[in-house]
Design an enzyme around this catalytic site. Structure first.
Site, PDB file in Angstrom:
ATOM      1  CG  ASP A 206      14.257  41.903  37.719  1.00 23.22           C
ATOM      2  OD1 ASP A 206      14.804  40.818  37.501  1.00 23.22           O
ATOM      3  OD2 ASP A 206      14.799  42.804  38.378  1.00 23.22           O
TER       4      ASP A 206
ATOM      5  CD  GLN B 203      12.147  38.646  45.868  1.00 21.85           C
ATOM      6  OE1 GLN B 203      11.518  39.511  46.487  1.00 21.85           O
ATOM      7  NE2 GLN B 203      12.745  38.924  44.724  1.00 21.85           N
TER       8      GLN B 203
ATOM      9  CB  SER C 204      22.454  42.924  43.302  1.00 23.61           C
ATOM     10  OG  SER C 204      21.681  44.102  43.321  1.00 23.61           O
TER      11      SER C 204
ATOM     12  N   GLY D  21      12.654  48.238  37.590  1.00 17.95           N
ATOM     13  CA  GLY D  21      13.421  48.186  36.345  1.00 17.95           C
ATOM     14  C   GLY D  21      12.834  47.181  35.361  1.00 17.95           C
ATOM     15  CD  GLU D  22      11.254  49.060  30.315  1.00 23.06           C
ATOM     16  OE1 GLU D  22      12.216  48.953  29.523  1.00 23.06           O
ATOM     17  OE2 GLU D  22      10.284  49.809  30.109  1.00 23.06           O
TER      18      GLU D  22
ATOM     19  N   GLY E 244      21.559  51.038  38.312  1.00 19.23           N
ATOM     20  CA  GLY E 244      20.180  50.759  37.917  1.00 19.23           C
ATOM     21  C   GLY E 244      19.214  51.205  39.007  1.00 19.23           C
ATOM     22  CG  HIS E 245      19.151  49.175  42.764  1.00 14.38           C
ATOM     23  ND1 HIS E 245      20.293  48.408  42.821  1.00 14.38           N
ATOM     24  CD2 HIS E 245      18.127  48.297  42.780  1.00 14.38           C
ATOM     25  CE1 HIS E 245      19.969  47.129  42.875  1.00 14.38           C
ATOM     26  NE2 HIS E 245      18.663  47.030  42.840  1.00 14.38           N
TER      27      HIS E 245
ATOM     28  N   GLY F 138      18.847  45.695  47.991  1.00 14.78           N
ATOM     29  CA  GLY F 138      20.169  46.183  48.356  1.00 14.78           C
ATOM     30  C   GLY F 138      21.246  45.798  47.353  1.00 14.78           C
TER      31      GLY F 138
HETATM   32  O1  PAF Z   1      13.431  43.427  42.075  1.00 18.46           O
HETATM   33  C1  PAF Z   1      13.753  43.240  43.270  1.00 18.46           C
HETATM   34  O2  PAF Z   1      14.838  43.612  43.725  1.00 18.46           O
HETATM   35  C2  PAF Z   1      12.788  42.513  44.190  1.00 18.46           C
HETATM   36  O3  PAF Z   1      12.135  41.496  43.510  1.00 18.46           O
HETATM   37  C3  PAF Z   1      11.796  43.439  44.911  1.00 18.46           C
HETATM   38  C4  PAF Z   1      10.862  44.100  43.909  1.00 18.46           C
HETATM   39  C5  PAF Z   1      12.554  44.485  45.687  1.00 18.46           C
HETATM   40  C6  PAF Z   1      10.928  42.636  45.878  1.00 18.46           C
HETATM   41  O4  PAF Z   1      11.700  42.021  46.855  1.00 18.46           O
END
Ligand code: PAF
Length: 290
Positions: free
Chosen positions: A150, A61, A186, A147-148, A36-37, A31
């Site tokens: 990450d 995570q 974000s 996305g690249e 980018g999203h 969110g």
């Molecule tokens: O890149 C992200 O926003 C998160 O790591 C993902 C892939 C949605 C997993 O929670």
């Protein structure tokens, strides 16, 4: 656009897609959506009959509770942006339902977590792989888009998907940057105007490295980019280095490689930002000022 909260409803929606032989693209997110999203959603929309985007701030995570608690949440804005981008369904699972009967699995990350984010964020990539796999169980997409920015996450997901023969394709897409070069994230929402200005040192340092590495070599270029970044007020460098593009093993010279990746993580006030850029060994016209 449909809003789907129950994992079972998501599974039913996806089953209808499959019954109609419509291909399904998936964009998993946490969110606080930005360009980018939305670029990922548009790429998925160009290639699939239907597109689902999930919004779920995944507790598995986050190794830093403050980062989890402060993660920006903007559901109403996100929904409007997804509608505008042509997304067919937004999957907003409730944590208890998504993880009902779930036991985390210890994935073999194939050594790809040994450097960079891995040692600094213990458990982070296990949390990412676990949630992505759990989301896949209900969404059952043909392909998922990441996305690249990450890059380590992307490589790990691609490697685990190949290793475990997941049916979903993991598609990497170029980092989207603001006009001044800062990678969209974000977490940028949490930067003060002053920190936002200071953050520009991140793409500048990566560009410097990209230009200098073919000329002076990787070790020298890394040292000068690191100096540049460390001298910027407000920035604490966690790492800045160069890695092989396939294994993310750190390197200090080109060896027989023709390309590599420069990766960086910094702290700026309360916010941690990461970025990366591809390096090529050949001296480009721009690097020699032609
Ligand atoms: O890149 C992200 O926003 C998160 O790591 C993902 C892939 C949605 C997993 O929670």
């Amino acid at each position: 656009m449909e809003l789907i909260r129950q994992p079972q409803d998501m599974a039913a929606w996806s089953a209808v897609c499959r019954a109609e032989e419509r291909s399904l693209g998936f964009v998993p997110t946490m969110g606080a959506l930005h360009e980018g999203h939305l670029d990922l959603v548009r790429r998925a929309r160009d290639r699939h009959a239907k597109v689902v985007c999930s919004i779920f701030v995944n507790p598995l995570q986050f190794n830093d509770p403050a980062d989890f608690n402060n993660y920006p949440v903007r559901l109403a804005e996100d929904e409007a942006l997804l509608r505008e981008a042509g997304c067919d369904a937004a999957f907003l699972p409730v944590k208890e339902a998504l993880f009902e009967g779930f036991t985390p699995h210890a994935y073999d990350l194939l050594g790809l977590d040994a450097h960079w984010e891995g040692p600094l964020r213990p458990g982070h990539f296990q949390g990412v792989v676990n949630v992505v796999h759990q989301l896949f169980r209900f969404v059952r997409p043909d392909a998922a888009y990441f996305g690249e920015k990450d890059r380590q996450q992307l490589l790990i997901l691609q490697a685990v998907a190949a290793h475990r023969h997941w049916p979903e394709r993991i598609v990497g897409c170029p980092t989207v940057r603001a006009a001044d070069g800062l990678a969209l994230s974000s977490r940028n929402l949490r930067l003060s105007p002053q920190e936002r200005a200071q953050a520009l040192a991140i793409p500048r340092a990566l560009e410097l490295l990209q230009q200098e590495a073919p000329i002076t070599g990787i070790a020298k270029a890394t040292a000068s980019a690191r100096d540049h970044l460390a001298s910027q007020e407000g920035i604490t460098v966690e790492y800045l280095g160069v890695a092989r593009g396939d294994t993310l093993e750190p390197i200090t010279d080109w060896g027989d490689l023709g390309s590599a990746i420069a990766l960086v993580a910094v702290r700026l006030g309360p916010v941690r930002l990461i970025d990366n850029i591809a390096l090529t060994r050949s001296v480009t016209a721009s690097a020699v000022g032609l």
